[in-house]
Design a protein around this motif. Sequence first.
Motif, PDB file in Angstrom:
ATOM      1  N   SER A 125       0.819  -1.218   0.000  1.00  0.00           N
ATOM      2  CA  SER A 125       0.000   0.000   0.000  1.00  0.00           C
ATOM      3  C   SER A 125       0.851   1.264   0.000  1.00  0.00           C
ATOM      4  CB  SER A 125      -0.938   0.007   1.214  1.00  0.00           C
ATOM      5  OG  SER A 125      -0.204   0.076   2.419  1.00  0.00           O
ATOM      6  N   TRP A 126       2.153   1.132   0.286  1.00  0.00           N
ATOM      7  CA  TRP A 126       3.034   2.290   0.318  1.00  0.00           C
ATOM      8  C   TRP A 126       3.585   2.650  -1.064  1.00  0.00           C
ATOM      9  CZ3 TRP A 126       6.260  -0.042   4.901  1.00  0.00           C
ATOM     10  CH2 TRP A 126       5.470  -0.057   6.060  1.00  0.00           C
ATOM     11  N   TYR A 127       3.433   1.770  -2.017  1.00  0.00           N
ATOM     12  CA  TYR A 127       3.979   2.003  -3.347  1.00  0.00           C
ATOM     13  C   TYR A 127       3.065   2.926  -4.153  1.00  0.00           C
ATOM     14  CZ  TYR A 127       7.043  -2.111  -2.689  1.00  0.00           C
ATOM     15  OH  TYR A 127       7.963  -3.003  -2.255  1.00  0.00           O
ATOM     16  N   ALA A 128       3.673   3.847  -4.855  1.00  0.00           N
ATOM     17  CA  ALA A 128       2.905   4.664  -5.799  1.00  0.00           C
ATOM     18  C   ALA A 128       2.310   3.782  -6.889  1.00  0.00           C
ATOM     19  CB  ALA A 128       3.811   5.720  -6.418  1.00  0.00           C
ATOM     20  N   ALA A 129       3.002   2.688  -7.191  1.00  0.00           N
ATOM     21  CA  ALA A 129       2.541   1.780  -8.242  1.00  0.00           C
ATOM     22  C   ALA A 129       1.193   1.152  -7.914  1.00  0.00           C
ATOM     23  CB  ALA A 129       3.587   0.684  -8.471  1.00  0.00           C
ATOM     24  N   GLU A 166      -1.454   2.934  -9.560  1.00  0.00           N
ATOM     25  CA  GLU A 166      -1.397   2.895 -11.018  1.00  0.00           C
ATOM     26  C   GLU A 166      -1.962   1.598 -11.594  1.00  0.00           C
ATOM     27  OE1 GLU A 166       2.663   3.559 -12.044  1.00  0.00           O
ATOM     28  OE2 GLU A 166       2.817   5.394 -10.850  1.00  0.00           O
ATOM     29  N   HIS A 167      -1.505   0.459 -11.034  1.00  0.00           N
ATOM     30  CA  HIS A 167      -1.899  -0.816 -11.646  1.00  0.00           C
ATOM     31  C   HIS A 167      -2.181  -1.938 -10.642  1.00  0.00           C
ATOM     32  CE1 HIS A 167       2.249  -1.785 -10.772  1.00  0.00           C
ATOM     33  NE2 HIS A 167       2.683  -0.866 -11.611  1.00  0.00           N
ATOM     34  N   HIS A 168      -1.905  -1.707  -9.367  1.00  0.00           N
ATOM     35  CA  HIS A 168      -2.186  -2.675  -8.301  1.00  0.00           C
ATOM     36  C   HIS A 168      -1.357  -3.977  -8.409  1.00  0.00           C
ATOM     37  CE1 HIS A 168      -5.544  -0.427  -6.551  1.00  0.00           C
ATOM     38  NE2 HIS A 168      -5.862  -0.114  -7.810  1.00  0.00           N
ATOM     39  N   LYS A 169      -0.372  -4.017  -9.291  1.00  0.00           N
ATOM     40  CA  LYS A 169       0.457  -5.212  -9.442  1.00  0.00           C
ATOM     41  C   LYS A 169       1.643  -5.136  -8.472  1.00  0.00           C
ATOM     42  CE  LYS A 169      -0.810  -5.782 -14.300  1.00  0.00           C
ATOM     43  NZ  LYS A 169      -0.313  -5.795 -15.707  1.00  0.00           N
ATOM     44  N   VAL A 170       1.328  -5.202  -7.195  1.00  0.00           N
ATOM     45  CA  VAL A 170       2.337  -5.088  -6.143  1.00  0.00           C
ATOM     46  C   VAL A 170       2.047  -6.118  -5.049  1.00  0.00           C
ATOM     47  CG1 VAL A 170       2.919  -2.658  -6.534  1.00  0.00           C
ATOM     48  CG2 VAL A 170       0.978  -3.242  -5.081  1.00  0.00           C
TER      49      VAL A 170
END
Length: 211
Positions: A87-91, A94-98
Amino acid sequence: MYIPPAFREDDPAILLQLMRDTRLSTLVTATAAGPIGTPLPLFFDPDEGEHGTLYGHLARANPQWQAEPIGDAMAIFMGADAYVSPSWYAAKQEHHKVVPTWNYEAVHAYGPVEFFEDPARLLDAVTRLTNLHEGAMATPWQVDDAPPAFVQAQLRGIVGVRLAIRRLEGKRKLSQNRSAADRVGVARALADSPDPVDRRIASLIPLDSIR
């Protein structure tokens, strides 16, 4: 230890400082009966051997010292570590692929291990280890504060450990494989954590290339 190129740490100064900062390491030996590991405080002597030497001691009742080691021993030094939420990623926006991961520092030191019982060597190792950890105390305790006969009796209950370092492996997984925006998000979240170890990891995340 599996070390992707982005996380590899080869700087001797950084590796040795991490070893010095780790108060409790783990000594692992391979034996015919399987691997044996013991948590131990170890101190590093940089002037002994090509890559330095580690010293410590373990209880005489510990079977590790009596089991013939197969090949080199390994001392594991774990530095700071922290859970990283996707949840900390900017990504994520963008795409939820984390996915979640873990950031950490670790050093593995490999070399032949020697277990020794000589009282003079034991006293030297115990004294040096004690001085290392008592040095920051307002009133440092010293080994010779205790009665000599008591100290000698205590020495009979331990066995010394000497590991001459042949090889060092260092890993610092600090989100280097993430985008600049993702690293900023992780660093900010960990910096706001109430856990001082989380905040330590936050301070280590490389942001120098981020404007």
